[in-house]
Scaffold this active site. Sequence first.
Site, mmCIF file in Angstrom:
data_model
loop_
_atom_site.group_PDB
_atom_site.id
_atom_site.type_symbol
_atom_site.label_atom_id
_atom_site.label_comp_id
_atom_site.label_asym_id
_atom_site.label_seq_id
_atom_site.Cartn_x
_atom_site.Cartn_y
_atom_site.Cartn_z
ATOM 1 N N ASP A 416 0.833 -1.196 0.000
ATOM 2 C CA ASP A 416 0.000 0.000 0.000
ATOM 3 C C ASP A 416 0.876 1.258 0.000
ATOM 4 O O ASP A 416 2.063 1.224 0.327
ATOM 5 C CB ASP A 416 -0.905 -0.017 1.228
ATOM 6 C CG ASP A 416 -2.189 0.770 1.021
ATOM 7 O OD1 ASP A 416 -2.330 1.437 -0.021
ATOM 8 O OD2 ASP A 416 -3.068 0.707 1.904
ATOM 9 N N GLU A 419 2.761 6.892 -2.562
ATOM 10 C CA GLU A 419 2.485 8.095 -3.344
ATOM 11 C C GLU A 419 2.923 9.379 -2.625
ATOM 12 O O GLU A 419 3.412 10.305 -3.269
ATOM 13 C CB GLU A 419 0.988 8.212 -3.646
ATOM 14 C CG GLU A 419 0.371 6.980 -4.282
ATOM 15 C CD GLU A 419 -0.218 6.039 -3.238
ATOM 16 O OE1 GLU A 419 -0.705 4.969 -3.631
ATOM 17 O OE2 GLU A 419 -0.175 6.374 -2.031
ATOM 18 N N ASP A 482 -8.864 3.698 -3.266
ATOM 19 C CA ASP A 482 -9.991 3.960 -2.373
ATOM 20 C C ASP A 482 -11.197 4.519 -3.129
ATOM 21 O O ASP A 482 -11.298 5.721 -3.391
ATOM 22 C CB ASP A 482 -9.568 4.927 -1.271
ATOM 23 C CG ASP A 482 -8.464 4.353 -0.402
ATOM 24 O OD1 ASP A 482 -8.222 3.132 -0.484
ATOM 25 O OD2 ASP A 482 -7.836 5.117 0.347
#
Length: 775
Positions: A416, A419, A482
């Site tokens: 995950d 970024e 998401d």
Amino acid sequence: MKFSDGYWMTREGYQVLTPYEVHNVEVSGNSITVYATHSHLEHRGNTLNAPLMTMEFSSPMKDIIRAKFYHHKGARRLGPSSFPLLEASQAPVEIEDSADAVTLKSGDAAVTITKAHPLSITYTYKGKKLTRSGFRSTGFVKADNGKHHFREQLDLGIGETVYGLGERFTPFVKNGQVVDIWNQDGGTATEQSYKNIPFYVTNRGYGVFVNHPELVSYEVASEKVSKAQFSVAGESLEYYVVGGDTLKDVLSNYTSLTGKPALPPAWSFGLWLTTSFTTNYDEATVTSFVDGMAERDLPLAVFHFDCFWMKEYEWCNFEWDERVFPDPKGMLERLKAKGLHICVWINSYIAQRSPLFDEAAEHGYLLKRPDGSVWQTDMWQYGMGIVDFTNPAACDWFKSKLAVLLDMGVDSFKTDFGERIPTDVVYFDGSDPQQMHNYYTQLYNKVVFELLEEKRGKGEAALFARSATAGGQQFPVHWGGDCEATYESMAESLRGGLSLGLSGFSFWSHDIGGFEQSSPPDLYKRWVAFGLLSSHSRLHGSTSYRVPWLYDEEAVDVLRHYTKLKLRLMPYLFGQSVQSVKIGLPVMRAMVLEFGEDPTCDYIDRQYMLGDSMLVAPIFNSDGESTFYLPKGTWTHYLSGEQVEGGVWRTETYDYFSMPLFVRENSLIAVGSEDSRPDYDYATGVTLSLYALQDGATATSVVTTVTGETAFTAAASRSGSIITIDTAGTSEGWSVLLHGEHAVASVQGGQTDTAAEGARIIPLAGASKLVIELA
């Protein structure tokens, strides 16, 4: 960035220096260097106190043209100044230098630079124009504040549409958009993207790759409406124009340059179930979910533990929270005894409360501030630092922590984040933080993927990654991030996945049911159908569980229906995946990729081809209504067997156990004999389902093993009323099902059985060829 003020003027504070005419050309080996002035040279005095533009043209591989422009060539660029390319050597080229122009040709691709004013740079393929940089297009942009840029503007023809640039949730066709290639954690509902790829393709059959890891700004038919503009900060610009006979060939050439996708293991194509994010769970909760799925005959392949398998405030410490998982090794053994693979969530951040923080800080494994201190933030985790993957020792250290989990029984990692990478930092190897912002994810996912291959072997590595940059397709699988539990978010997720597929990525997934909020039963059931007809399928949420019985009993039945459907399709789906990674194609394909000759497909983004033969149109409303397009040809509904003629839009209503799922004519679909797991012997008992084979046409099918080797092949051809099936390889119990054909006059090499869908032909013992005469 925008530098123009309307058509004629330049924005205040900028001066754009564009090539006016060629001063001279140098030919060196397989490349040419063009020196262009920015104004006409009336006499020698004009050569003083004036800049030139240096333009280099070469080819790294057949059918690709490399263009690199400089202002001041000696400007310092710290690594990674460009993406590492796999075919970076110079390919053989043909160069023709005449009085009027100079041309460099590689394979069927060529670039021609005219020498006199107005200088132009034209890219062609087999003599046909792809795009062009004309008068006042290529430009070095001098800024009064010293922050200079390089810009290119490439022609867009009438009706030309642009796709790609990563996983983008904005409109599928990028014309009219401003796109910044800058990884951000922005969800699926904004112009921000987790996966920014400086590569686009158009419906004219070419691609453009900007070889800059840092921020690349695009103005796609937005600053100049007939141009695709891109710009980077600094004194140079490098890009590649990628040709090919079709868009598929363009993607193949691009991924040959930046890396072919790896083939995920067969087990990863099954259904994944997670704990969800902030829900409460322990081993008893997990076991209840796993057993509940088994009791309801819901085949489960992977169980995923999200963030809270570790203690709060300590992400990442890579240690199980003993308060809820007192016996993790035993728990994993118990889960794996049920036939499951295990995935756990990680990221590359080390919280200050993690026992690993001091160790990482002491050894220099974390990004630093310019003053030498550890860069820290409270965003996400209190006091967290970020692992510096430019430090080889930090990579080994990170791997060592994950290796303990693999030895314990973990099979995969959800990598995950990646970024929110700061730019006010110092890297171990001195890399430029601006260039590393996007590129960081490549190093992060590469380290984890390499470890999985080292510990599990080639072909057994699978990530569930959120962030990516160019080349990230080498480390699958990626998921859409998401999304919200709404139909709108379901549709924007698909747009993102189709855009990513046209950016060189083969495998993609999304959170079935939506991540944020909880979906109503209706949306959940529709998203289940979409999710199980994606390359990878995961039930995941944020604050609530995603097991179907929490919605209603019908949701259980719907999940069972589509899970088993996908498992039976595994011989087809995995075979398509094997071919996709060899070529560099997405498994979930935008319609324009398969039907580039049909202009109706240029804007379609609510349906897709699953492989080259099956069309999927998810339903995005509570009415069960779907409006979808079938290109020309005969299409057969996979579930009902109805045959319809294409070249039309259709509006139909479906219950939860069906959807627009059509098979293209001249298709031979390998359907498996198992519906309880994704990794089985695909060749044994396989049914070769033949759909609408036209006179004079052929259809082929390649059935692989679970490791991707060819096990069994079949080819069908038709001449009048005679259908011939030729096979090779080994398959016990194979048969052929002629969909829509019930009347058979005779069969050589087999015997006919009846089935509701059509005639089933069962080969005689040892037969490898069937000759079927239709009545």
